[in-house]
Structure formats: C-alpha cells, structure tokens
Design a protein around this motif. Structure first.
Motif, PDB file in Angstrom:
ATOM      1  N   LEU A 154      24.274 -72.127 -34.644  1.00 40.57           N
ATOM      2  CA  LEU A 154      24.460 -70.490 -33.656  1.00 40.57           C
ATOM      3  C   LEU A 154      23.794 -69.836 -33.299  1.00 40.57           C
ATOM      4  O   LEU A 154      22.509 -70.016 -33.185  1.00 40.57           O
ATOM      5  CB  LEU A 154      25.186 -69.580 -34.819  1.00 40.57           C
ATOM      6  N   VAL A 155      23.764 -70.079 -31.190  1.00 41.31           N
ATOM      7  CA  VAL A 155      23.414 -68.885 -30.007  1.00 41.31           C
ATOM      8  C   VAL A 155      22.790 -68.379 -30.344  1.00 41.31           C
ATOM      9  O   VAL A 155      22.076 -66.910 -30.263  1.00 41.31           O
ATOM     10  CB  VAL A 155      23.320 -70.428 -29.322  1.00 41.31           C
ATOM     11  N   GLN A 156      24.800 -67.677 -30.470  1.00 46.18           N
ATOM     12  CA  GLN A 156      24.964 -65.956 -30.583  1.00 46.18           C
ATOM     13  C   GLN A 156      26.007 -65.373 -30.920  1.00 46.18           C
ATOM     14  O   GLN A 156      27.033 -66.326 -30.953  1.00 46.18           O
ATOM     15  CB  GLN A 156      25.281 -65.856 -29.115  1.00 46.18           C
ATOM     16  N   PRO A 157      25.835 -64.891 -31.787  1.00 44.36           N
ATOM     17  CA  PRO A 157      27.171 -64.290 -32.964  1.00 44.36           C
ATOM     18  C   PRO A 157      28.063 -63.850 -31.794  1.00 44.36           C
ATOM     19  O   PRO A 157      27.629 -62.813 -30.488  1.00 44.36           O
ATOM     20  CB  PRO A 157      26.262 -63.252 -33.532  1.00 44.36           C
ATOM     21  N   ALA A 158      28.813 -63.476 -32.639  1.00 37.77           N
ATOM     22  CA  ALA A 158      30.373 -62.372 -31.811  1.00 37.77           C
ATOM     23  C   ALA A 158      29.815 -61.510 -31.663  1.00 37.77           C
ATOM     24  O   ALA A 158      29.839 -61.171 -32.569  1.00 37.77           O
ATOM     25  CB  ALA A 158      31.617 -62.626 -31.932  1.00 37.77           C
ATOM     26  N   THR A 159      30.558 -60.872 -30.121  1.00 33.28           N
ATOM     27  CA  THR A 159      29.921 -59.504 -30.268  1.00 33.28           C
ATOM     28  C   THR A 159      31.277 -58.579 -29.926  1.00 33.28           C
ATOM     29  O   THR A 159      32.583 -58.809 -29.428  1.00 33.28           O
ATOM     30  CB  THR A 159      30.166 -59.384 -28.816  1.00 33.28           C
ATOM     31  N   ARG A 160      31.797 -57.023 -30.305  1.00 30.25           N
ATOM     32  CA  ARG A 160      32.450 -56.622 -30.167  1.00 30.25           C
ATOM     33  C   ARG A 160      32.430 -54.697 -29.701  1.00 30.25           C
ATOM     34  O   ARG A 160      31.459 -54.459 -30.474  1.00 30.25           O
ATOM     35  CB  ARG A 160      33.225 -56.043 -31.457  1.00 30.25           C
ATOM     36  N   GLN A 161      33.200 -54.519 -28.208  1.00 29.15           N
ATOM     37  CA  GLN A 161      32.429 -53.946 -27.963  1.00 29.15           C
ATOM     38  C   GLN A 161      33.934 -52.900 -27.661  1.00 29.15           C
ATOM     39  O   GLN A 161      35.177 -52.619 -26.632  1.00 29.15           O
ATOM     40  CB  GLN A 161      31.577 -54.317 -26.235  1.00 29.15           C
ATOM     41  N   VAL A 162      34.197 -51.610 -27.493  1.00 25.64           N
ATOM     42  CA  VAL A 162      34.626 -50.789 -27.373  1.00 25.64           C
ATOM     43  C   VAL A 162      34.152 -49.877 -25.740  1.00 25.64           C
ATOM     44  O   VAL A 162      33.707 -49.342 -25.810  1.00 25.64           O
ATOM     45  CB  VAL A 162      34.888 -49.532 -28.432  1.00 25.64           C
ATOM     46  N   VAL A 163      35.428 -50.538 -25.040  1.00 29.04           N
ATOM     47  CA  VAL A 163      35.476 -49.372 -24.081  1.00 29.04           C
ATOM     48  C   VAL A 163      36.279 -48.101 -23.612  1.00 29.04           C
ATOM     49  O   VAL A 163      37.972 -48.587 -24.069  1.00 29.04           O
ATOM     50  CB  VAL A 163      35.732 -50.488 -22.841  1.00 29.04           C
ATOM     51  N   GLN A 164      35.694 -47.518 -23.169  1.00 30.00           N
ATOM     52  CA  GLN A 164      36.611 -45.482 -23.292  1.00 30.00           C
ATOM     53  C   GLN A 164      36.511 -45.742 -21.496  1.00 30.00           C
ATOM     54  O   GLN A 164      35.955 -45.705 -20.691  1.00 30.00           O
ATOM     55  CB  GLN A 164      35.352 -44.530 -23.608  1.00 30.00           C
ATOM     56  N   ASN A 165      37.714 -45.153 -21.593  1.00 28.63           N
ATOM     57  CA  ASN A 165      38.539 -45.049 -20.336  1.00 28.63           C
ATOM     58  C   ASN A 165      38.674 -43.520 -20.620  1.00 28.63           C
ATOM     59  O   ASN A 165      39.036 -43.170 -21.029  1.00 28.63           O
ATOM     60  CB  ASN A 165      39.706 -45.472 -20.170  1.00 28.63           C
ATOM     61  N   PRO A 166      38.113 -42.540 -19.378  1.00 35.02           N
ATOM     62  CA  PRO A 166      38.325 -41.173 -19.354  1.00 35.02           C
ATOM     63  C   PRO A 166      39.656 -40.979 -18.609  1.00 35.02           C
ATOM     64  O   PRO A 166      40.827 -42.015 -18.489  1.00 35.02           O
ATOM     65  CB  PRO A 166      37.105 -41.087 -18.662  1.00 35.02           C
ATOM     66  N   ALA A 167      40.090 -39.895 -19.126  1.00 32.68           N
ATOM     67  CA  ALA A 167      41.294 -38.927 -18.982  1.00 32.68           C
ATOM     68  C   ALA A 167      40.916 -38.693 -17.299  1.00 32.68           C
ATOM     69  O   ALA A 167      40.241 -38.741 -16.937  1.00 32.68           O
ATOM     70  CB  ALA A 167      41.603 -37.665 -19.983  1.00 32.68           C
ATOM     71  N   VAL A 168      42.351 -39.176 -17.163  1.00 30.40           N
ATOM     72  CA  VAL A 168      42.740 -39.475 -15.495  1.00 30.40           C
ATOM     73  C   VAL A 168      43.054 -37.539 -14.927  1.00 30.40           C
ATOM     74  O   VAL A 168      44.371 -37.504 -15.885  1.00 30.40           O
ATOM     75  CB  VAL A 168      42.950 -39.881 -15.087  1.00 30.40           C
ATOM     76  N   TYR A 169      43.137 -36.205 -14.173  1.00 28.60           N
ATOM     77  CA  TYR A 169      43.453 -35.301 -13.759  1.00 28.60           C
ATOM     78  C   TYR A 169      43.584 -35.311 -12.922  1.00 28.60           C
ATOM     79  O   TYR A 169      43.122 -36.081 -11.411  1.00 28.60           O
ATOM     80  CB  TYR A 169      42.398 -34.274 -14.483  1.00 28.60           C
ATOM     81  N   ARG A 170      44.959 -34.330 -11.944  1.00 25.24           N
ATOM     82  CA  ARG A 170      45.196 -33.732 -10.713  1.00 25.24           C
ATOM     83  C   ARG A 170      45.641 -32.700 -11.001  1.00 25.24           C
ATOM     84  O   ARG A 170      46.249 -31.889 -10.971  1.00 25.24           O
ATOM     85  CB  ARG A 170      46.608 -35.438 -10.645  1.00 25.24           C
ATOM     86  N   THR A 171      44.993 -32.991  -9.505  1.00 24.93           N
ATOM     87  CA  THR A 171      45.539 -31.046  -9.330  1.00 24.93           C
ATOM     88  C   THR A 171      46.703 -30.905  -8.000  1.00 24.93           C
ATOM     89  O   THR A 171      46.833 -31.381  -7.140  1.00 24.93           O
ATOM     90  CB  THR A 171      43.829 -30.060  -8.271  1.00 24.93           C
ATOM     91  N   VAL A 172      48.119 -29.712  -8.836  1.00 24.81           N
ATOM     92  CA  VAL A 172      48.746 -30.068  -8.163  1.00 24.81           C
ATOM     93  C   VAL A 172      48.883 -28.372  -7.789  1.00 24.81           C
ATOM     94  O   VAL A 172      48.305 -27.633  -8.149  1.00 24.81           O
ATOM     95  CB  VAL A 172      50.279 -30.368  -8.792  1.00 24.81           C
ATOM     96  N   SER A 173      50.080 -28.171  -6.487  1.00 21.06           N
ATOM     97  CA  SER A 173      49.840 -26.955  -6.241  1.00 21.06           C
ATOM     98  C   SER A 173      51.676 -26.239  -6.716  1.00 21.06           C
ATOM     99  O   SER A 173      52.757 -27.521  -6.615  1.00 21.06           O
ATOM    100  CB  SER A 173      50.258 -26.374  -5.024  1.00 21.06           C
ATOM    101  N   ARG A 174      52.077 -25.364  -7.011  1.00 14.50           N
ATOM    102  CA  ARG A 174      53.219 -24.777  -7.718  1.00 14.50           C
ATOM    103  C   ARG A 174      53.191 -23.897  -8.014  1.00 14.50           C
ATOM    104  O   ARG A 174      52.265 -22.470  -8.095  1.00 14.50           O
ATOM    105  CB  ARG A 174      53.521 -25.045  -9.546  1.00 14.50           C
ATOM    106  N   GLN A 175      54.421 -23.094  -7.784  1.00 16.94           N
ATOM    107  CA  GLN A 175      54.660 -21.055  -7.402  1.00 16.94           C
ATOM    108  C   GLN A 175      55.255 -21.204  -8.306  1.00 16.94           C
ATOM    109  O   GLN A 175      55.393 -21.205  -9.090  1.00 16.94           O
ATOM    110  CB  GLN A 175      56.139 -21.346  -6.029  1.00 16.94           C
TER     111      GLN A 175
END
Length: 195
Positions: A154-175
């Motif tokens: 074994l040269v390098q053991p198996a790895t497990r990495q959690v990648v987080q995607n942040p929430a996506v927001y948008r500014t909208v206009s409404r009456q």
C-alpha cells in the motif's frame, strides 16, 4: 378637516333623511359622484433560494505498488559426514632366524670333510598397517537458499472527502400591495351644480 368632510358626506349619502336636490326642489351647492381609486402597489427586491445547500462525497481509491522482496526459502544447514580411519602399510625388517654356527659335511676334492660353518641371521620384510588418521566426523555446511518474490504494498490509503456546495440565492423583484382599491366621493362639475 378634509377627512371629517368626507366622513360627513358619506353619512349623509347613506342616511334615510338624505334627499336629492330634485326632490327637495332646492339649488345644488355642490355635487359628488362615487369613484373607485385603484390599488397602490410597490416593487420590492426579495432574495429567494434557487438551490439549496448540498454536499457530495469524493472517493479516492487506495494506491498500490509492487516491490521485490528477498525471502528465505531454506535456512543454512549443517550435516556431518563420517570420515573413515586412514591406515598405511609400513614395512620393517624382522629377524626370522638368528645367526648360528653349525657343523656340516662338505665334499671337497672328492672327500667328505666335516666343516664348522657360520650361518648368518635370516631377515624378512614384514608389512604392518599403522593408523595415520583416526575416524572422524566432518561438518558439511549447506548455505541458506534465498528467492525473490513480488508483493503488493500500500502506497496511499483510500480517502473520502465531503465537498459542500453552498446554497444559491437570487434577487427577484415583486409587487406588493401598499393600499387596496377603494371607493371615494369626488366632486363633479356639471351644469346646475355649484362647486
């Protein structure tokens, strides 16, 4: 003051004692009619969620390599071999008969003559086995035997990495409704009415 005027006007309009100028027969001082005021809206900016936050797992498999290793197949051994005794034949001169003096007849010129004769000693060569080297045990060494094998490491053991995607927001206009539609009384300019 103006609010009180309109309130009083509304009360008179719906009062059972309110009568028109025609039925009263008098001269109209001012005239009003009902009108609908449209609703009032206002545009606001609002931040809305387009995509919720999420995460995913990135897996890296283990990394292996092969290396050659020297392994012992058979250890060193010591065995013993019997060595027989070594003999050698040695010869020596042995007296078989000692020197002696005796009498014997000899014929000399046709005559029997008794002579005193000296006989020399008689020797013989006799062989004899003599021990040169006694029997013994001789150690015979057999060296260790090695081999080479390939093994997975074994040269390098198996790895497990959690990648987080942040929430996506948008500014909208409404009456948004600021003020709903309503009905009001407004003055009118028509003939026969003073305003």
């Amino acid at each position: 003051m103006r609010h009180r005027f309109w309130s009083a006007l509304a009360v008179l309009a719906f009062s059972p004692f309110f009568v028109s100028s025609v039925s009263a027969g008098g001269r109209a001082l001012s005239c009003y009619e009902q009108a609908t005021v449209p609703p009032v809206y206002r545009t606001v900016q609002e931040r809305v969620l387009v995509q919720a936050a999420s995460n995913y797992v990135v897996k890296q498999p283990a990394v292996y390599s092969y290396q050659t290793r020297r392994v012992l197949v058979q250890p060193e051994r010591v065995s013993y071999r019997a060595s027989p005794a070594v003999y050698q034949t040695q010869y020596r001169k042995v007296q078989v008969q000692p020197a002696s003096i005796g009498w014997e007849y000899r014929v000399i010129k046709g005559r029997n003559i008794l002579c005193k004769v000296k006989h020399p000693a008689v020797y013989r060569s006799v062989g004899q086995q003599v021990l040169v080297q006694p029997a013994s045990r001789v150690a015979v060494r057999q060296p260790a035997v090695y081999s080479h094998v390939k093994e997975k490491v074994l040269v390098q053991p198996a790895t497990r990495q959690v990648v987080q995607n942040p929430a996506v927001y948008r500014t909208v206009s409404r009456q948004v409704l600021v003020q709903p539609s309503r009905t009001v009384w407004r003055p009118v300019r028509i003939r026969g009415c003073r305003y």
